[in-house]
Enzyme design. Sequence first.
Site, PDB file in Angstrom:
ATOM      1  N   LYS A   3       0.944  -1.145  -0.157  1.00 54.19           N
ATOM      2  CA  LYS A   3      -0.125   0.067  -0.095  1.00 54.19           C
ATOM      3  C   LYS A   3       0.850   1.325   0.011  1.00 54.19           C
ATOM      4  CE  LYS A   3      -3.480  -2.684  -0.050  1.00 54.19           C
ATOM      5  NZ  LYS A   3      -4.274  -3.216   1.098  1.00 54.19           N
TER       6      LYS A   3
HETATM    7  C1  LIG Z   1      -5.424  -4.317   1.523  1.00 55.52           C
HETATM    8  C2  LIG Z   1      -6.827  -4.080   1.662  1.00 55.52           C
HETATM    9  C3  LIG Z   1      -7.633  -4.319   2.600  1.00 55.52           C
HETATM   10  C4  LIG Z   1      -7.021  -5.085   4.089  1.00 55.52           C
HETATM   11  O1  LIG Z   1      -5.969  -4.451   4.445  1.00 55.52           O
HETATM   12  P1  LIG Z   1      -4.845  -5.306   5.225  1.00 55.52           P
HETATM   13  O2  LIG Z   1      -3.842  -4.239   5.987  1.00 55.52           O
HETATM   14  O3  LIG Z   1      -4.053  -6.253   4.186  1.00 55.52           O
HETATM   15  O4  LIG Z   1      -5.671  -6.061   6.340  1.00 55.52           O
HETATM   16  C5  LIG Z   1      -8.838  -4.133   2.547  1.00 55.52           C
HETATM   17  N1  LIG Z   1      -9.581  -3.347   1.621  1.00 55.52           N
HETATM   18  C6  LIG Z   1      -8.949  -3.276   0.413  1.00 55.52           C
HETATM   19  C7  LIG Z   1      -9.422  -2.555  -0.738  1.00 55.52           C
HETATM   20  C8  LIG Z   1      -7.413  -3.433   0.368  1.00 55.52           C
HETATM   21  O5  LIG Z   1      -6.755  -3.044  -0.591  1.00 55.52           O
END
Ligand SMILES: *Cc1c(COP(=O)(O)O)cnc(C)c1O
Length: 367
Positions: free
Chosen positions: A181
């Site tokens: 991210k």
């Molecule tokens: C990455 C992601 C999540 C979950 O995040 P984590 O930190 O991996 O639990 C939820 N929604 C979307 C759209 C994501 O891309």
Amino acid sequence: MYIPYSCHNVSNDDVQAVIKTLQSDWITTGPLVDEFEQAVSSFCEYDYGVAVSSGTAALHAAMFSIGVKPGDEVIVPAITFVATANAVVFQGATPIFCDVLKDSLLIDSNKVENLITDSTKAIVAVDYAGHPCDYSKLREIADKYSLPFIVDACHSLGSTYCCNKVSQYADLAVFSFHPVKSITTGEGGMLVTNDPKICEKSKSFRNHGITKDYKSRSGWDYEMTELGYNYRITDFQCALGMSQLSKLPEWVIRRNHIADYYNENLCAQIRPLSVDSNVVHAYHLYVIRSNNRDKLFTSLRKVDIGVNVHYMPVYLHPFYRDNFGTSEGLCPVAEDVYPTILSIPIFPAMSDFEVEKVTDEVNKLAQ
Ligand SMILES: *Cc1c(COP(=O)(O)O)cnc(C)c1O
């Protein structure tokens, strides 16, 4: 050398920040958690932030804190990471899948209203790929039916909509700090809101449902008032987050430069998703559409380009078919677009050489 679709960017000053915290008095739930919450919430112009162990935990805390319970329905887009819908299921409620727009894969705000029933508890939209969803329309619908509007902004930290940050529109936004991210804490997430009650409930939820402030050194007594979880994040993760956040603006610019290059140089057979002129895109993903997606996927992987597919319509996963009786035909646009989408590499540390290599290979193999 393998080029992944996304990659974290951790440098020496990040490492030093983590070491400094590891050598301090607090390594978990100490002052850095508060600092990081304040930094992220003020970055996106919300009053409060609650940092937790993952984006998924933040989504779960969001569902809990607005009171989602068994029998409730929550509207979610058909195309997203499974966690968006799973968080609804964690609370015993039912996700109602809304179709997406074919050129952006964002929730189709014109189809949301038809899905609202007496059991609807909230609307969740996703800023797919980093492109803000149709905030003004979704806010209007949420107001009309007095529903909370939540944005899963796990892709879009750093984006803007009509020059505004999300806070102008969504009651609650959720971020992830997974290494793929915008910024990372290893694992981690945050919920941001202007509502002090949601903040308080989420803080208790991440700490077993215990109401007392974890840093309080007064009496020994505490009360658990609701069932919560251990969704806490550590101080050294927040130290990493603070250090990463300072670089976010330049990283968003770099992601946009890479996207501009792709937009200008990818061949006509490749159709990128559309981008509205009133947004700043955070470009977590650069998604192309191709009628030869499967072949393109295999051949790009063969030349060490780490393409990926984001995502299969959530309701087509066996869990949803088996437990919610969902099947093909539910969201025709999502099902139509899904076989064509492919995410090609985009991340701030990607070199110009790598961007050119990806472009050349995609153009060559798309012929
Ligand atoms: C990455 C992601 C999540 C979950 O995040 P984590 O930190 O991996 O639990 C939820 N929604 C979307 C759209 C994501 O891309």
